[in-house]
Write a protein that holds these residues in place. Structure first.
Motif, short mmCIF file in Angstrom:
data_model
loop_
_atom_site.label_atom_id
_atom_site.label_comp_id
_atom_site.label_asym_id
_atom_site.label_seq_id
_atom_site.Cartn_x
_atom_site.Cartn_y
_atom_site.Cartn_z
N ILE A 310 17.12 6.52 -8.15
CA ILE A 310 16.57 5.20 -7.85
C ILE A 310 15.64 5.25 -6.64
N SER A 311 15.95 6.13 -5.68
CA SER A 311 15.14 6.21 -4.45
C SER A 311 13.71 6.65 -4.71
N ALA A 312 13.44 7.24 -5.88
CA ALA A 312 12.10 7.75 -6.19
C ALA A 312 11.18 6.67 -6.76
N ILE A 313 11.71 5.49 -7.02
CA ILE A 313 10.94 4.45 -7.70
C ILE A 313 10.15 3.62 -6.70
N ALA A 314 8.88 3.38 -7.02
CA ALA A 314 8.00 2.55 -6.19
C ALA A 314 7.29 1.55 -7.11
N SER A 315 6.71 0.51 -6.52
CA SER A 315 5.94 -0.46 -7.30
C SER A 315 4.51 -0.52 -6.76
N ARG A 316 3.55 -0.71 -7.69
CA ARG A 316 2.13 -0.83 -7.30
C ARG A 316 1.46 -1.85 -8.20
N THR A 317 0.37 -2.44 -7.68
CA THR A 317 -0.39 -3.43 -8.45
C THR A 317 -1.64 -2.80 -9.05
N PHE A 318 -2.02 -3.27 -10.25
CA PHE A 318 -3.16 -2.71 -10.97
C PHE A 318 -3.95 -3.84 -11.62
N TYR A 319 -5.24 -3.54 -11.88
CA TYR A 319 -6.05 -4.46 -12.66
C TYR A 319 -5.96 -4.08 -14.13
#
Length: 454
Positions: A310-319
């Motif tokens: 779980i520690s490896a998960i990140a969130s990012r925004t995209f077009y």
């Protein structure tokens, strides 16, 4: 004269300056090494994790509380007690379980040709092994329980080798048929409506071994009988498991004590704000009748895929870019080219081509890094005047991990299909996602996109 002159002749050697090209190069290399050492010591180091295929196992293990129909048999007189029945044995109504010597004598009975069968030896080994595995210095009472259990076993063997019962003892009979038990723990009359989560804490559990008493008074507990083959197991459930098992009428589970698997009827019991799983069994009580708590594992139909922490998960925004606005790179699926109309600070329009990394493609849309474009930019279909203005409605958030196979961090989308507190299972075989044996950053909070990994 010539010899004297030759002795006084002094030859001067050429002096070399300390600051030469060799010293300069060595100094530069030394300074570079110092700088690199300081950078290494002050940097946040990225720990890698190798992605493997797997499932989430062992995440549904519980200490289940076993409740049965139990009857406590009490003494009708005072004296010393000798037990004859093995704990856990099935006895019929009217059978002799123990005897009370009114004289209070605890004299050891002498038995000739004392032998232990293979079954007796296995039972003794099981008693000792259980004590070794579960012993805790915080609960030394278990040492006395061990002593009583061993003494009880020896008494049973002695009785089996004895030809008669002394007349000075008063036999105590089983009032009904059932399994003989020699421990009382306060759960004998516990009902389903009485369940609370605190009952499942092993640190709060204690039991009295009746065989350790030696002597009893009238009214004291002598032994206990489990009188029905039907029994139940209860275990605490969190909201996630309640949702997952809401429609289940049966459940498959495994007793970790002996790795035997059962499929039994199941329901969810709610007491106030707490939920408990209830497993009902009508057989095999003889195997587990001496245990109040049994460690079980729910055997779920777990989904398989790529297992990541779980520690490896990140969130990012995209077009989200419609495919008709993207110029596909024929040599790779990882990039597209966009024709972008943007505006300078003076209000003038600027057009140009922009190469963007593709992070995902689905339903006719490419997802590209939101930092490459601005909200007021336009994207245009090449060779036409048709264009689209980017807005908040075109932004999408993805969850992913940072792939570090190439020595720098690259964000890769993941689709989670199962998870617990520590790990999750994600889909594999995704063109823009992960594959088995990829290396990812273990802690996504320490990584940024395109960061060099040392």
């Amino acid at each position: 004269m010539n010899k004297r002159r030759s002795r006084n002749k002094i030859t001067k050697y050429k002096r070399y300056s300390f600051f030469n090209i060799g010293t300069l190069l060595f100094s530069l290399v030394f300074i570079y090494m110092i700088i690199m050492l300081v950078m290494y010591l002050t940097q946040t180091h990225i720990t890698s994790y190798e992605v493997r295929k797997g499932t989430l196992t062992g995440n549904y293990r519980y200490e289940a509380l076993a409740l049965r129909e139990e009857t406590i048999v009490t003494a009708t007189q005072s004296g010393s007690v000798r037990y004859f029945e093995r704990e856990g044995a099935k006895t019929s109504a009217g059978s002799t379980v123990c005897a009370i010597d009114e004289s209070g004598s605890t004299e050891v009975q002498s038995v000739s040709d004392f032998t232990m069968t293979t079954d007796d030896e296995d039972r003794l080994q099981e008693i000792l092994s259980s004590f070794t595995i579960n012993f805790s210095s915080d609960n030394f009472q278990k040492a006395y329980d061990l002593k009583a259990s061993v003494e009880g076993l020896i008494s049973e063997v002695i009785e089996e080798n004895s030809d008669s019962v002394s007349s000075s003892r008063n036999a105590c009979y089983a009032p009904v048929s059932g399994f003989v038990l020699y421990k009382i723990d306060g759960f004998e009359d516990t009902q389903e409506s009485d369940l609370t989560s605190s009952m499942f804490s092993q640190s709060n559990y204690s039991a009295t071994n009746l065989r350790a008493q030696g002597t009893v008074k009238s009214g004291d507990a002598l032994f206990k009988l489990a009188t029905s083959e039907e029994w139940t197991l209860y275990f605490p459930m969190d909201s996630t498991l309640v949702t997952e098992l809401a429609d289940a009428a049966t459940i498959k589970f495994r007793f970790l004590k002996d790795n035997v698997t059962f499929t039994s009827s199941f329901e969810i019991v709610t007491n106030g704000e707490e939920s408990f799983g209830k497993i009902t069994l009508d057989n095999s009580l003889v195997r587990y009748v001496t245990d109040r708590f049994l460690e079980i594992e729910l055997v779920m139909d777990k989904k398989s895929g790529l297992k990541i922490p779980i520690s490896a998960i990140a969130s990012r925004t995209f077009y989200r870019i419609p495919e008709e606005y993207a110029i596909v790179n024929e040599s790779t699926d990882d990039e597209v080219t966009l024709l972008v109309d943007s505006f300078a600070e003076d209000g003038s329009s600027v057009s140009g081509y922009l190469t963007a990394t593709v992070y995902s493609y689905s339903d006719g849309y490419y997802l590209v890094d939101s930092e490459l474009l601005s909200e007021d930019d336009y994207i245009r279909i090449e060779g036409t005047t048709t264009r689209k203005r980017l807005s908040e409605d075109d932004i999408e958030t993805l969850y992913g991990v940072y792939n570090i196979n190439k020595g720098y961090a690259v964000f890769r989308e993941i689709t989670i299909i199962d998870q617990n507190e520590e790990y999750c299972i994600v889909e594999s075989n995704n063109t823009y996602g992960l594959a088995a044996y990829d290396y990812i950053a273990l802690d996504a909070s320490n990584v940024t996109d395109e960061q060099i990994v040392y």
